[in-house]
Design a protein around this motif. Structure first.
Motif, mmCIF file in Angstrom:
data_model
loop_
_atom_site.group_PDB
_atom_site.id
_atom_site.type_symbol
_atom_site.label_atom_id
_atom_site.label_comp_id
_atom_site.label_asym_id
_atom_site.label_seq_id
_atom_site.Cartn_x
_atom_site.Cartn_y
_atom_site.Cartn_z
ATOM 1 N N ILE A 1 38.645 39.288 34.508
ATOM 2 C CA ILE A 1 39.401 40.459 34.951
ATOM 3 C C ILE A 1 40.788 40.029 35.407
ATOM 4 C CG2 ILE A 1 39.564 42.202 36.771
ATOM 5 C CD1 ILE A 1 36.531 42.566 36.521
ATOM 6 N N GLY A 2 40.849 38.893 36.078
ATOM 7 C CA GLY A 2 42.145 38.381 36.509
ATOM 8 C C GLY A 2 43.073 38.094 35.347
ATOM 9 N N ARG A 3 42.519 37.636 34.236
ATOM 10 C CA ARG A 3 43.345 37.375 33.057
ATOM 11 C C ARG A 3 43.891 38.670 32.469
ATOM 12 N NH1 ARG A 3 39.538 34.190 29.263
ATOM 13 N NH2 ARG A 3 41.385 34.227 27.903
ATOM 14 N N TYR A 4 43.091 39.735 32.487
ATOM 15 C CA TYR A 4 43.599 41.030 32.023
ATOM 16 C C TYR A 4 44.648 41.576 32.992
ATOM 17 C CZ TYR A 4 40.566 41.494 27.997
ATOM 18 O OH TYR A 4 39.984 41.304 26.764
ATOM 19 N N ALA A 5 44.454 41.347 34.269
ATOM 20 C CA ALA A 5 45.449 41.784 35.243
ATOM 21 C C ALA A 5 46.802 41.135 34.972
ATOM 22 C CB ALA A 5 44.977 41.470 36.662
ATOM 23 N N GLU A 6 46.786 39.881 34.528
ATOM 24 C CA GLU A 6 48.035 39.177 34.227
ATOM 25 C C GLU A 6 48.776 39.798 33.048
ATOM 26 O OE1 GLU A 6 46.836 35.148 33.676
ATOM 27 O OE2 GLU A 6 46.499 34.784 35.816
#
Length: 307
Positions: free
Chosen positions: A271-276
């Protein structure tokens, strides 16, 4: 990061099942309950007990929930005339106290049109653009004034443009992978752009196209919400993950590569990678609607880490 629950009822679900999931969505603190708009199952399932209509479903849920947002990914433009759709969505918005969002797409699944006698036009994108113009135009028309539209596919004269939604502006979602026409359409009409079932890299690339199209249209790129839809499959351990993957006919490793799958820690990391990429909202495609423990796990051990 907002987490929304996204269901595919055409695969086999009654209204009661959808109501149970929607209430769990609300009770567990998720942001919204969304559903697809299809009339025919896909893949190997038999689709029993048969399809439910998206906007009839949402009308019922509007009266039986109190907090969660309600909407479609995506309403098929081929299923409804735009004037009728504007009435339906505005009415459900009133019934919900202003919690509705409209995802609108061109429609693509020809077989379901054939199965239920729905025309499947060759030129769908031009129709979609006119539909967006009409639906948003009807809602924006001041009370007491009339709305006219004369296009290549639709013609409206002296419409009273009623009823009005409860919200001053119903959020409109547009999504897809198209490199040129889709970003341009989103820049003109969308409050939110959604990329379905795409990698982190492809999502970032498409968000970039939409941002550029918005700026070219004289609109701030940050005016839009950017979101992604991904199949979700979370397990406390490898055994639970494998069981949940098998229940939806998938392999755990494949889901980890192409979806939002793994342990809670793995899912939070992805999810953090999509947030980026700029995504601030994720639609979690939940395919086993009987597994409410799955939603509880995501709420307790994934969503709790995102606040």
């Amino acid at each position: 990061m907002d987490l929304r629950i996204f269901t595919e009822p055409q695969q086999g679900a009654t209204y009661e099942t959808l109501l149970t999931v929607a209430k769990a969505t609300e009770d567990l603190g998720f942001d919204a309950f969304f559903r697809s708009d299809h009339y025919l199952s896909m893949g190997d399932g038999d689709g029993l007990p048969g399809p439910t209509d998206a906007w009839i479903t949402l009308a019922g849920l509007a009266r039986e929930t109190s907090r969660v947002r309600l909407g479609t990914l995506m309403t098929a433009g081929t299923f409804r005339l735009p004037g009728v759709l504007a009435i339906q969505v505005a009415q459900v918005d009133q019934m919900s106290g202003g919690r509705v969002e409209l995802g609108l797409g061109a429609g693509w699944f020809e077989q379901e049109h054939t199965a239920y006698g729905i025309p499947f036009p060759k030129e769908k994108f031009g129709r979609l653009e006119e539909q967006l113009d009409i639906v948003t135009g009807l809602w924006a028309t001041r009370t007491g004034e009339t709305f006219d539209f004369h296009g290549a596919y639709y013609d409206l004269t002296d419409s009273p443009a009623l009823p009005k939604p409860a919200q001053a502006k119903i959020p409109v979602l547009i999504g897809g992978h198209g490199a040129t026409r889709t970003p341009r359409l989103a820049a003109r009409y969308a409050d939110e752009f959604n990329i379905p079932f795409a990698s982190v890299e492809d999502s970032a690339r498409q968000f970039g196209r939409v941002r550029a199209a918005a700026e070219q249209a004289g609109r701030a790129a940050d005016d839009l919400v950017y979101s992604a839809a991904l199949v979700a499959c979370v397990g406390k351990d490898d055994r639970e993950l494998a069981r949940r993957a098998a229940a939806i006919g998938r392999e755990a490793d494949e889901l980890k590569a192409n979806g939002l799958a793994g342990s809670p820690a793995e899912v939070v990391d992805k999810i953090g990678r999509y947030a980026e990429t700029g995504a601030s909202r994720l639609y979690l495609q939940i395919l086993d609607l009987d597994d409410l423990d799955h939603l509880e796990l995501i709420s307790a051990e994934v969503q709790s880490q995102l606040t």
